[in-house]
Design a protein around this motif. Structure first.
Motif, mmCIF file in Angstrom:
data_model
loop_
_atom_site.group_PDB
_atom_site.id
_atom_site.type_symbol
_atom_site.label_atom_id
_atom_site.label_comp_id
_atom_site.label_asym_id
_atom_site.label_seq_id
_atom_site.Cartn_x
_atom_site.Cartn_y
_atom_site.Cartn_z
ATOM 1 N N PHE A 12 -1.875 12.169 3.847
ATOM 2 C CA PHE A 12 -1.724 12.401 2.131
ATOM 3 C C PHE A 12 -2.096 11.620 1.364
ATOM 4 O O PHE A 12 -3.478 10.759 2.146
ATOM 5 C CB PHE A 12 -0.143 11.961 1.967
ATOM 6 C CG PHE A 12 -0.087 10.027 2.235
ATOM 7 C CD1 PHE A 12 0.211 9.535 1.392
ATOM 8 C CD2 PHE A 12 0.717 9.937 2.654
ATOM 9 C CE1 PHE A 12 -0.060 8.208 0.979
ATOM 10 C CE2 PHE A 12 0.620 8.961 3.761
ATOM 11 C CZ PHE A 12 0.915 7.883 2.258
ATOM 12 N N ASP A 13 -2.158 12.212 -0.142
ATOM 13 C CA ASP A 13 -3.707 11.189 -0.830
ATOM 14 C C ASP A 13 -3.000 10.764 -1.143
ATOM 15 O O ASP A 13 -1.514 10.626 -1.683
ATOM 16 C CB ASP A 13 -3.671 12.453 -2.433
ATOM 17 C CG ASP A 13 -4.769 12.753 -2.933
ATOM 18 O OD1 ASP A 13 -5.481 11.553 -3.357
ATOM 19 O OD2 ASP A 13 -4.790 13.072 -4.230
ATOM 20 N N ARG A 14 -3.845 8.557 -1.978
ATOM 21 C CA ARG A 14 -3.460 8.053 -2.469
ATOM 22 C C ARG A 14 -4.265 8.358 -3.823
ATOM 23 O O ARG A 14 -4.093 6.593 -4.190
ATOM 24 C CB ARG A 14 -3.659 6.718 -1.026
ATOM 25 C CG ARG A 14 -3.223 6.702 0.086
ATOM 26 C CD ARG A 14 -4.064 6.271 0.762
ATOM 27 N NE ARG A 14 -3.210 5.851 2.246
ATOM 28 C CZ ARG A 14 -2.507 6.692 3.067
ATOM 29 N NH1 ARG A 14 -3.453 7.879 2.565
ATOM 30 N NH2 ARG A 14 -1.889 6.691 4.304
ATOM 31 N N ASP A 27 6.094 0.132 -4.418
ATOM 32 C CA ASP A 27 4.678 0.083 -4.077
ATOM 33 C C ASP A 27 4.214 1.486 -4.381
ATOM 34 O O ASP A 27 5.178 2.344 -3.716
ATOM 35 C CB ASP A 27 5.108 -0.635 -2.716
ATOM 36 C CG ASP A 27 5.530 -1.675 -2.791
ATOM 37 O OD1 ASP A 27 5.004 -2.651 -3.555
ATOM 38 O OD2 ASP A 27 5.675 -2.259 -1.375
ATOM 39 N N MET A 28 2.805 1.494 -4.168
ATOM 40 C CA MET A 28 2.077 2.990 -4.587
ATOM 41 C C MET A 28 2.174 3.556 -3.257
ATOM 42 O O MET A 28 2.134 3.109 -2.520
ATOM 43 C CB MET A 28 1.048 2.964 -5.641
ATOM 44 C CG MET A 28 0.808 2.234 -6.761
ATOM 45 S SD MET A 28 -1.248 2.737 -7.518
ATOM 46 C CE MET A 28 -1.888 1.808 -6.447
ATOM 47 N N VAL A 29 2.461 4.558 -3.096
ATOM 48 C CA VAL A 29 1.936 4.946 -1.485
ATOM 49 C C VAL A 29 1.056 5.075 -0.822
ATOM 50 O O VAL A 29 -0.318 5.265 -1.607
ATOM 51 C CB VAL A 29 2.338 7.011 -1.454
ATOM 52 C CG1 VAL A 29 3.865 7.400 -2.170
ATOM 53 C CG2 VAL A 29 1.124 7.607 -2.379
ATOM 54 N N GLY A 30 0.878 4.864 0.008
ATOM 55 C CA GLY A 30 -0.011 4.061 1.173
ATOM 56 C C GLY A 30 -0.101 2.797 0.503
ATOM 57 O O GLY A 30 -1.061 1.994 1.044
ATOM 58 N N TYR A 31 0.345 1.857 0.007
ATOM 59 C CA TYR A 31 -0.087 0.703 -0.318
ATOM 60 C C TYR A 31 1.402 -0.042 0.242
ATOM 61 O O TYR A 31 3.145 0.725 -0.068
ATOM 62 C CB TYR A 31 0.295 0.131 -1.802
ATOM 63 C CG TYR A 31 -1.290 1.108 -2.333
ATOM 64 C CD1 TYR A 31 -2.469 -0.348 -2.579
ATOM 65 C CD2 TYR A 31 -2.077 2.383 -2.120
ATOM 66 C CE1 TYR A 31 -3.595 0.508 -3.464
ATOM 67 C CE2 TYR A 31 -2.546 2.505 -3.346
ATOM 68 C CZ TYR A 31 -3.790 1.151 -2.915
ATOM 69 O OH TYR A 31 -4.802 2.088 -3.659
ATOM 70 N N GLN A 80 -0.209 9.052 -7.388
ATOM 71 C CA GLN A 80 -0.315 8.242 -7.831
ATOM 72 C C GLN A 80 1.044 8.905 -8.859
ATOM 73 O O GLN A 80 2.430 7.869 -8.992
ATOM 74 C CB GLN A 80 -0.293 6.689 -7.993
ATOM 75 C CG GLN A 80 -1.113 6.045 -7.118
ATOM 76 C CD GLN A 80 -0.509 5.962 -5.526
ATOM 77 O OE1 GLN A 80 0.753 5.890 -5.519
ATOM 78 N NE2 GLN A 80 -1.372 6.154 -4.683
ATOM 79 N N GLU A 81 0.598 9.723 -9.751
ATOM 80 C CA GLU A 81 1.493 9.905 -10.877
ATOM 81 C C GLU A 81 2.752 10.905 -11.118
ATOM 82 O O GLU A 81 3.727 10.612 -10.999
ATOM 83 C CB GLU A 81 0.064 10.880 -12.129
ATOM 84 C CG GLU A 81 1.062 11.873 -13.168
ATOM 85 C CD GLU A 81 0.398 11.634 -14.152
ATOM 86 O OE1 GLU A 81 0.564 12.688 -15.165
ATOM 87 O OE2 GLU A 81 -1.304 12.840 -13.828
ATOM 88 N N ASP A 134 2.525 16.437 -3.693
ATOM 89 C CA ASP A 134 1.611 17.488 -2.936
ATOM 90 C C ASP A 134 2.058 18.344 -1.696
ATOM 91 O O ASP A 134 1.385 18.205 -0.367
ATOM 92 C CB ASP A 134 0.415 17.178 -2.613
ATOM 93 C CG ASP A 134 -0.137 17.006 -4.724
ATOM 94 O OD1 ASP A 134 0.547 16.583 -5.174
ATOM 95 O OD2 ASP A 134 -1.015 16.134 -3.730
ATOM 96 N N GLY A 135 3.356 18.743 -1.112
ATOM 97 C CA GLY A 135 4.365 19.058 -0.443
ATOM 98 C C GLY A 135 4.668 17.958 0.614
ATOM 99 O O GLY A 135 5.029 18.148 1.414
#
Length: 279
Positions: free
Chosen positions: A79-81, A66-70, A86-87, A19-20
């Protein structure tokens, strides 16, 4: 099995646009062959699967982000978590690493990401494994919605969050002798002011609509549901509903296992993964 510090030291990093935002994604990779992507949930990280990948790495290329934010991925507060984001991260990682079609193993929120990815890219997921996954409107649970309130980031210190997580895992791992290395591996990435904020933002990003908007009947991948039968967070009734909606689907219930199935029943988890993905 590696310690968490050894696992983190061995991780590689890449940049994926979500998302940018150009976000740093940490991932552990081992083995060669056709790719298998593992994805954890909240409040864990890729070390969740450290006890279950050994049979696969002998024949397959295993990638565990690791998922973003994790974990050791980017944790900045901009940013969105959500599992929708994550997809997007997984889409970028698959493209960046040139993986092509994949097998996907997801636990908890990672399973929700797997449902979305397999539904949106049916020709790119051959086998799907969901372990005590979020689906439909099974989530978020109260402990996560409470944690996701913005004031949680302002009112809790790293020590407060470490204590909360310690209580959570000790209270929900099956049995009376929890794996101390596992608990430390789950807690460590959140042990900073940035980590506290990132965990709260991750909890606040749990959006029921991101699973209710997906129809599991669109999943064409051969699917295995590996479900801990003592789970109080994602009870087996959700797996039974998934089994009815996905055409090629098998449900395996694991006794003596709560929500953290790869930690509670690693031997059984390994055996079922090997049977499903290697045979």
């Amino acid at each position: 099995m590696k310690s968490y510090d050894e696992w983190a030291e061995a991780q590689e990093h890449t940049t994926v646009e979500v998302d940018g935002h150009d976000l740093d994604v940490a991932y552990y990779e081992e083995g060669t062959g056709e790719p298998v992507v593992f994805l954890h949930g909240i409040p864990t990280n890729s070390y969740l699967f450290s006890k279950v990948i050994d049979p696969l790495v002998e024949e397959r290329r295993v990638i565990l982000p690791d998922m973003v934010g994790y974990g050791n991925s980017q944790q900045t507060d901009n940013f969105d978590r959500s599992i929708r984001a994550q997809e997007v991260m997984i889409r970028g990682l698959v493209d960046d690493l040139g993986l092509g079609s994949i097998d996907f193993v997801g636990h908890d929120l990672g399973g929700g990401v797997g449902l979305r990815f397999a539904s949106h890219y049916p020709n790119e997921v051959d086998h799907l494994v969901l372990s005590n996954s979020v689906a439909y409107d099974s989530w978020p649970i109260k402990i996560i919605t409470d944690l996701g309130l913005p004031e949680s980031a302002r009112e809790n210190s790293p020590a407060d969050i470490q204590g909360m997580l310690d209580d959570l895992f000790r209270g929900t791992l099956y049995g009376d002798d929890p794996d101390e290395a596992f608990i430390e591996g789950m807690k460590t990435p959140w042990n900073s002011e940035e980590g506290v904020t990132s965990l709260v933002r991750a909890a606040g990003s749990t959006n029921t609509c991101h699973t209710t908007e997906v129809d599991p009947r669109n999943v064409t991948a051969d699917t295995l549901l590996l479900w801990g039968l003592e789970d109080e967070f994602q009870p087996v009734r959700w797996a039974e509903r998934l089994e009815g909606d996905i055409d090629s689907c098998e449900l395996v219930g694991l006794e003596e296992s709560n929500h953290w199935v790869p930690a509670d029943r690693p031997e059984a988890f390994r055996e079922h993964l090997a049977r499903f993905l290697l045979d």
